[in-house]
Design a protein around this motif. Structure first.
Motif, PDB file in Angstrom:
ATOM      1  N   MET B  55      44.316  35.148  46.497  1.00 47.38           N
ATOM      2  CA  MET B  55      44.250  34.307  46.518  1.00 47.38           C
ATOM      3  C   MET B  55      43.335  34.343  47.611  1.00 47.38           C
ATOM      4  SD  MET B  55      46.602  31.345  45.101  1.00 47.38           S
ATOM      5  CE  MET B  55      48.164  31.948  45.692  1.00 47.38           C
ATOM      6  N   ALA B  56      44.314  35.374  48.694  1.00 44.84           N
ATOM      7  CA  ALA B  56      43.606  35.702  50.479  1.00 44.84           C
ATOM      8  C   ALA B  56      42.374  36.772  50.014  1.00 44.84           C
ATOM      9  CB  ALA B  56      44.677  36.601  50.901  1.00 44.84           C
ATOM     10  N   LEU B  57      42.165  37.433  48.828  1.00 44.64           N
ATOM     11  CA  LEU B  57      41.139  38.355  48.543  1.00 44.64           C
ATOM     12  C   LEU B  57      39.748  37.652  47.995  1.00 44.64           C
ATOM     13  CD1 LEU B  57      39.890  41.388  49.272  1.00 44.64           C
ATOM     14  CD2 LEU B  57      39.817  41.695  46.652  1.00 44.64           C
ATOM     15  N   SER B  58      40.089  37.265  47.569  1.00 44.44           N
ATOM     16  CA  SER B  58      38.769  35.914  46.620  1.00 44.44           C
ATOM     17  C   SER B  58      39.036  34.834  47.048  1.00 44.44           C
ATOM     18  CB  SER B  58      39.583  35.571  45.318  1.00 44.44           C
ATOM     19  OG  SER B  58      38.663  34.681  45.067  1.00 44.44           O
ATOM     20  N   CYS B  59      39.203  34.236  48.429  1.00 44.94           N
ATOM     21  CA  CYS B  59      38.654  33.353  49.587  1.00 44.94           C
ATOM     22  C   CYS B  59      38.084  33.665  50.706  1.00 44.94           C
ATOM     23  CB  CYS B  59      39.594  32.357  50.417  1.00 44.94           C
ATOM     24  SG  CYS B  59      41.135  31.265  48.954  1.00 44.94           S
ATOM     25  N   ALA B  60      38.612  35.137  51.358  1.00 47.83           N
ATOM     26  CA  ALA B  60      37.843  35.863  51.970  1.00 47.83           C
ATOM     27  C   ALA B  60      36.612  36.167  51.857  1.00 47.83           C
ATOM     28  CB  ALA B  60      38.912  37.369  52.602  1.00 47.83           C
ATOM     29  N   VAL B  61      35.794  36.948  50.249  1.00 45.18           N
ATOM     30  CA  VAL B  61      35.246  37.373  50.133  1.00 45.18           C
ATOM     31  C   VAL B  61      34.390  36.722  49.848  1.00 45.18           C
ATOM     32  CG1 VAL B  61      34.582  38.272  47.978  1.00 45.18           C
ATOM     33  CG2 VAL B  61      35.915  39.203  49.030  1.00 45.18           C
ATOM     34  N   LEU B  89      39.614  29.783  46.177  1.00 43.21           N
ATOM     35  CA  LEU B  89      40.373  29.372  45.925  1.00 43.21           C
ATOM     36  C   LEU B  89      40.762  29.071  44.208  1.00 43.21           C
ATOM     37  CD1 LEU B  89      43.700  29.798  46.150  1.00 43.21           C
ATOM     38  CD2 LEU B  89      43.038  26.913  47.619  1.00 43.21           C
ATOM     39  N   LEU B  90      39.874  28.077  44.141  1.00 43.64           N
ATOM     40  CA  LEU B  90      39.572  27.885  42.626  1.00 43.64           C
ATOM     41  C   LEU B  90      39.260  29.178  41.515  1.00 43.64           C
ATOM     42  CD1 LEU B  90      37.889  24.690  42.221  1.00 43.64           C
ATOM     43  CD2 LEU B  90      40.124  24.923  41.472  1.00 43.64           C
ATOM     44  N   PHE B  91      38.190  30.103  42.252  1.00 45.06           N
ATOM     45  CA  PHE B  91      38.253  31.028  40.912  1.00 45.06           C
ATOM     46  C   PHE B  91      39.212  32.238  40.794  1.00 45.06           C
ATOM     47  CE2 PHE B  91      37.634  36.247  40.983  1.00 45.06           C
ATOM     48  CZ  PHE B  91      36.732  35.949  40.103  1.00 45.06           C
ATOM     49  N   ALA B  92      40.448  32.473  42.099  1.00 43.40           N
ATOM     50  CA  ALA B  92      41.490  33.180  42.450  1.00 43.40           C
ATOM     51  C   ALA B  92      42.800  32.352  41.304  1.00 43.40           C
ATOM     52  CB  ALA B  92      42.247  33.597  44.014  1.00 43.40           C
ATOM     53  N   PHE B  93      41.982  31.090  41.478  1.00 46.43           N
ATOM     54  CA  PHE B  93      43.717  30.166  39.902  1.00 46.43           C
ATOM     55  C   PHE B  93      43.619  30.752  38.938  1.00 46.43           C
ATOM     56  CE2 PHE B  93      44.836  26.118  42.552  1.00 46.43           C
ATOM     57  CZ  PHE B  93      45.629  27.369  43.319  1.00 46.43           C
ATOM     58  N   LEU B  94      42.576  31.476  38.556  1.00 47.77           N
ATOM     59  CA  LEU B  94      42.292  31.183  37.463  1.00 47.77           C
ATOM     60  C   LEU B  94      41.551  32.666  36.682  1.00 47.77           C
ATOM     61  CD1 LEU B  94      38.266  29.780  36.949  1.00 47.77           C
ATOM     62  CD2 LEU B  94      39.940  29.512  36.143  1.00 47.77           C
ATOM     63  N   LEU B  95      42.143  34.050  37.567  1.00 50.52           N
ATOM     64  CA  LEU B  95      42.666  35.688  37.500  1.00 50.52           C
ATOM     65  C   LEU B  95      44.610  35.531  37.277  1.00 50.52           C
ATOM     66  CD1 LEU B  95      40.560  37.216  40.537  1.00 50.52           C
ATOM     67  CD2 LEU B  95      40.045  36.698  37.838  1.00 50.52           C
ATOM     68  N   PRO B  96      44.882  36.911  36.474  1.00 50.84           N
ATOM     69  CA  PRO B  96      46.034  37.366  36.088  1.00 50.84           C
ATOM     70  C   PRO B  96      46.327  37.175  37.776  1.00 50.84           C
ATOM     71  CG  PRO B  96      43.982  38.623  35.204  1.00 50.84           C
ATOM     72  CD  PRO B  96      43.242  37.694  34.962  1.00 50.84           C
ATOM     73  N   ALA B  97      47.931  37.154  38.135  1.00 52.16           N
ATOM     74  CA  ALA B  97      47.889  37.796  39.379  1.00 52.16           C
ATOM     75  C   ALA B  97      47.426  39.129  39.590  1.00 52.16           C
ATOM     76  CB  ALA B  97      49.616  37.531  39.327  1.00 52.16           C
ATOM     77  N   SER B  98      48.034  40.505  39.122  1.00 55.14           N
ATOM     78  CA  SER B  98      47.964  41.838  38.582  1.00 55.14           C
ATOM     79  C   SER B  98      46.231  42.025  39.010  1.00 55.14           C
ATOM     80  CB  SER B  98      48.124  42.564  37.604  1.00 55.14           C
ATOM     81  OG  SER B  98      47.396  42.254  36.112  1.00 55.14           O
ATOM     82  N   ALA B  99      45.064  41.631  39.415  1.00 52.20           N
ATOM     83  CA  ALA B  99      44.204  41.541  38.967  1.00 52.20           C
ATOM     84  C   ALA B  99      43.931  42.539  40.079  1.00 52.20           C
ATOM     85  CB  ALA B  99      43.591  40.506  38.922  1.00 52.20           C
ATOM     86  N   PRO B 100      42.678  43.568  39.904  1.00 53.09           N
ATOM     87  CA  PRO B 100      42.528  44.819  40.439  1.00 53.09           C
ATOM     88  C   PRO B 100      41.497  44.390  41.946  1.00 53.09           C
ATOM     89  CG  PRO B 100      41.396  45.423  38.108  1.00 53.09           C
ATOM     90  CD  PRO B 100      42.477  44.078  38.736  1.00 53.09           C
ATOM     91  N   VAL B 132      31.574  30.176  36.704  1.00 50.12           N
ATOM     92  CA  VAL B 132      30.455  31.344  36.441  1.00 50.12           C
ATOM     93  C   VAL B 132      31.410  32.167  36.522  1.00 50.12           C
ATOM     94  CG1 VAL B 132      28.392  31.848  37.348  1.00 50.12           C
ATOM     95  CG2 VAL B 132      28.253  29.523  36.976  1.00 50.12           C
ATOM     96  N   GLY B 133      31.548  32.520  38.237  1.00 51.91           N
ATOM     97  CA  GLY B 133      32.276  33.841  38.479  1.00 51.91           C
ATOM     98  C   GLY B 133      33.541  34.568  37.011  1.00 51.91           C
ATOM     99  N   TRP B 134      34.388  33.122  36.738  1.00 53.70           N
ATOM    100  CA  TRP B 134      35.192  33.928  35.758  1.00 53.70           C
ATOM    101  C   TRP B 134      34.444  34.646  34.106  1.00 53.70           C
ATOM    102  CZ3 TRP B 134      35.548  31.319  30.608  1.00 53.70           C
ATOM    103  CH2 TRP B 134      37.155  32.637  29.991  1.00 53.70           C
ATOM    104  N   ALA B 135      33.165  33.362  34.414  1.00 51.96           N
ATOM    105  CA  ALA B 135      32.418  34.118  32.574  1.00 51.96           C
ATOM    106  C   ALA B 135      32.401  35.474  32.714  1.00 51.96           C
ATOM    107  CB  ALA B 135      31.569  32.858  32.469  1.00 51.96           C
ATOM    108  N   VAL B 136      31.368  35.746  34.645  1.00 46.77           N
ATOM    109  CA  VAL B 136      30.579  36.974  33.815  1.00 46.77           C
ATOM    110  C   VAL B 136      31.606  38.040  34.353  1.00 46.77           C
ATOM    111  CG1 VAL B 136      29.593  38.801  36.036  1.00 46.77           C
ATOM    112  CG2 VAL B 136      28.814  35.939  35.849  1.00 46.77           C
TER     113      VAL B 136
END
Lengths: 191, 318
Positions: B55-61, B89-100, B132-136
């Motif tokens: 979540m932190a990385l996604s928000c920062a980027v 934050l919403l994009f991070a919510f869609l990722l698995p917690a182990s996402a590289p 859009v980010g999730w689909a890509v």
């Protein structure tokens, strides 16, 4: 049921523009206004359905008996070009406003690879005449669907502050890519 | 020679209304973040620190990308409206917690740049930016986005993937309470169903979210699942399972009502919600993707401009 699946597959799963990437020229060029898009879509449905029926007959009754399958591409293009000329004259006489709105894109249906593409896909998949015509009409309806969706979104984008470098064609291409992403939802639904 | 002189700045008056109720984009985004906070906390409790890292990385980027884009695009409003944080934050919510880290960074950057900034920033995008980010990412890195494959060390499983691959008998034993409390694999925030419901209810009560789209979305999902369940109870999961598994609640309250890409009229909003909800189940049943929520919302958003044409007839016309 077989035809129902064929139609759903042609419109959504294997959408001619968004999944097979055929016919991008009118897809981008004719999607500025919804009205034009509907007209163009209608013209394409008409031309594609007719062209597929005639090219099917040309292939099965003319080319194959005479062993001239290698002339397929050139023969199909000829048939399609003649048909488009006919549609153009017809529209000029009957629906002049639509004729003017379509402008250069009506003659461009001649070189719309979706028309040739659909006719050749029908031959590759060895469809019968009725199945070819149904497939062609459904594929063209899929083209119209994509075109109308694109036009409606682009009309709305006219009011957005799109950066100058991306206005017009570039944002259209980006949008086409994003629409194609969304249509991946249907992939694999019907084999 | 022009006969009109350019307007003098001294006489420029802004367009009415001149009185302001105090509601701002920044305020709306702040409340959205507040509504998302319980789900974020639950995500950290269930998945541990890796979830916080994503979540932190996604928000920062997201914020960095938005700043860079706004610099490059002269005339774009400032980036302090917190919208980039919400997207991240919403994009991070869609990722698995182990996402590289590269997946998080690439997806978050794609969300902001391709989902929002190329359309001119806030309010211009025809599609919901995080999706859009999730689909890509989903189409580019299937393995890294697969919840079961990327979370092998976890004892939890993804109920929707089990439904897809093993059939409804495999998910018959999953209690609805577990699903509510986030005891399932999925997007790290998307599966914190109870927390998201609380956040959504908060936004509804505060009047920051109109109820049409969320309720129509949930109703569409429920009714379509009910029809499938009624037709063949042995081959389909119960409707409540479809509502609580995967990202349906996140989609209903936070993704589908995305301001710029959802319709504005009353009837269009209901049609949009029902359509998206219906597509969720259709994709889950027939598609190759276990969870149909993000794709269903993207597809419904393509129809937004057309649905928005359903308008009340103006007085005195026709």
């Amino acid at each position: 049921m077989e035809y129902f699946l064929l139609i759903i597959a042609a419109i959504f799963v294997n959408n001619i523009v968004l999944a097979q990437y055929l016919g991008n020229c009118p897809f981008l060029g004719c999607s500025r206004a919804t009205g034009t898009a509907v007209g163009m879509g209608g013209a394409v449905i008409f031309v594609v359905t007719l062209a597929t029926a005639i090219t099917w007959l040309v292939q099965k009754r003319l080319l194959e008996p005479m062993g001239l399958e290698y002339l397929q591409t050139i023969a199909f293009i000829l048939v399609i070009a003649a048909l488009v000329q006919f549609v153009e004259m017809f529209l000029k006489k009957v629906l002049p406003p639509l004729y003017r709105a379509l402008g250069i894109f009506l003659p461009l249906i001649t070189t719309n690879c979706a028309v040739l593409g659909i006719a050749i896909i029908c031959q590759r998949k060895e469809y019968g005449l009725l199945k070819s015509v149904v497939f062609a009409a459904a594929s063209a309806a899929g083209f119209m669907l994509a075109l109308v969706l694109m036009a409606a979104i682009r009309e709305r984008l006219d009011t957005a502050r799109v950066p100058r470098a991306l206005r017009g064609m570039p944002i259209g291409l980006i949008l086409a890519g994003l629409m194609s992403l969304a249509f991946f939802a249907f992939s694999g639904m019907i084999a | 020679m022009s006969t009109f002189s350019p307007p003098s700045p001294l006489l420029t008056v802004s367009a009415p209304p001149h009185a302001h109720c105090g509601r701002t984009t920044r305020g709306l985004m702040a409340e959205t973040l507040f509504a998302l906070a319980p789900a974020a906390i639950m995500a950290v409790l269930v998945f541990g620190l890796p979830a916080l890292r994503v979540m932190a990385l996604s928000c920062a980027v997201a914020v960095i990308c938005e700043t860079l884009c706004a610099r490059a695009m002269a005339g774009t409003p400032a980036v302090d409206d917190l919208n980039a944080l919400v997207i991240g934050l919403l994009f991070a919510f869609l990722l698995p917690a182990s996402a590289p880290w590269w997946l998080v960074a690439a997806g978050s950057a794609t969300s902001v740049v391709l989902g929002k900034m190329v359309f001119g920033g806030l309010g211009g995008s025809p599609l919901c930016a995080p999706l859009v980010g999730w689909a890509v990412c989903k189409l580019s890195w299937k393995g890294a986005m697969d919840y079961d494959l990327s979370m092998l060390s976890s004892s939890l499983t993804s109920p929707l993937a089990q439904l897809k691959h093993l059939g409804p008998q495999a998910v018959a034993g999953i209690s609805l309470q577990d699903l509510l409390l986030g005891q399932q694999l999925g997007g790290l925030g998307a599966v914190q169903v109870a927390a998201l419901l609380a956040g959504g209810a908060y936004l509804l009560i505060r009047g920051r979210l109109r109820p049409h789209i969320p309720l129509a979305f949930l109703a569409g999902t429920f009714l379509t699942a009910l029809i499938y369940f009624y037709l063949d109870p042995a081959a389909c999961a119960p409707p409540l399972f479809h509502l609580l598994a995967g990202g349906a609640v996140l989609g209903a309250f936070f993704l589908a009502p995305d301001c710029s890409s959802s319709p504005v009229g009353h009837v269009p909003m209901i049609v949009f919600g029902l359509l998206a909800g219906c597509l969720v189940v259709v994709i889950r049943v027939y598609g190759v993707y276990p969870d149909g929520v993000p794709f269903a919302i993207l597809l419904a958003e393509l129809l937004t401009p057309l649905v928005d044409r359903i308008r009340p007839r103006p007085l005195g016309v026709g």
